[in-house]
Write a protein that holds these residues in place. Structure first.
Motif, mmCIF file in Angstrom:
data_model
loop_
_atom_site.group_PDB
_atom_site.id
_atom_site.type_symbol
_atom_site.label_atom_id
_atom_site.label_comp_id
_atom_site.label_asym_id
_atom_site.label_seq_id
_atom_site.Cartn_x
_atom_site.Cartn_y
_atom_site.Cartn_z
ATOM 1 N N THR A 68 67.276 33.941 -7.735
ATOM 2 C CA THR A 68 66.722 33.165 -8.852
ATOM 3 C C THR A 68 67.129 33.781 -10.183
ATOM 4 O O THR A 68 67.530 33.074 -11.117
ATOM 5 N N ASP A 69 67.047 35.110 -10.273
ATOM 6 C CA ASP A 69 67.474 35.794 -11.499
ATOM 7 C C ASP A 69 68.962 35.579 -11.751
ATOM 8 O O ASP A 69 69.380 35.366 -12.897
ATOM 9 N N ARG A 93 69.527 32.082 -13.123
ATOM 10 C CA ARG A 93 69.137 32.023 -14.542
ATOM 11 C C ARG A 93 70.198 32.668 -15.428
ATOM 12 O O ARG A 93 70.537 32.138 -16.494
ATOM 13 N N THR A 94 70.723 33.800 -14.990
ATOM 14 C CA THR A 94 71.767 34.485 -15.757
ATOM 15 C C THR A 94 73.014 33.613 -15.860
ATOM 16 O O THR A 94 73.612 33.486 -16.939
ATOM 17 N N GLU A 136 73.161 30.334 -15.586
ATOM 18 C CA GLU A 136 72.866 29.169 -16.422
ATOM 19 C C GLU A 136 72.919 29.535 -17.900
ATOM 20 O O GLU A 136 73.430 28.777 -18.730
ATOM 21 N N THR A 137 72.413 30.712 -18.248
ATOM 22 C CA THR A 137 72.472 31.181 -19.632
ATOM 23 C C THR A 137 73.920 31.382 -20.068
ATOM 24 O O THR A 137 74.312 30.954 -21.162
#
Length: 93
Positions: free
Chosen positions: A59-60, A63-64, A66-67
């Motif tokens: 999940t992390d 997110r990374t 996607e950023t």
């Protein structure tokens, strides 16, 4: 000699006889099965915790990524805007 609650000795004797075992063999087998089940439960709990950790890590990572993708797209858009502007007005001196 073990102390059993009322009725337990008779129940154990009947169960052992039905299974073709002595009371001692029945007690040993039941204890071994109980310990094995407990060990299996502990193993599964550890595996679940490991999977939770892996899911959190994934999940992390998502997110990374996607950023990073958002930043890349913003930079790409800015570059395209500059190119489009330069095509219309000419390059800056």
């Amino acid at each position: 000699m073990l102390r059993f609650p009322d009725g337990m000795r008779e129940l154990l004797k009947a169960v052992a006889a039905a299974n073709g075992r002595s009371m001692n063999a029945e007690i040993i087998l039941r204890l071994q099965e109980s310990i094995a089940q407990e060990d299996q439960a502990k193993l599964q709990t550890g595996q679940i915790a490991g999977l939770d950790d892996a899911i959190n890590l994934a999940t992390d990572l998502v997110r990374t990524l996607e950023t990073a993708r958002s930043k890349y797209r913003a930079e790409e858009s800015a570059i395209l805007d500059d190119l489009t502007h330069n095509e219309r007005t000419g390059p800056a001196p």
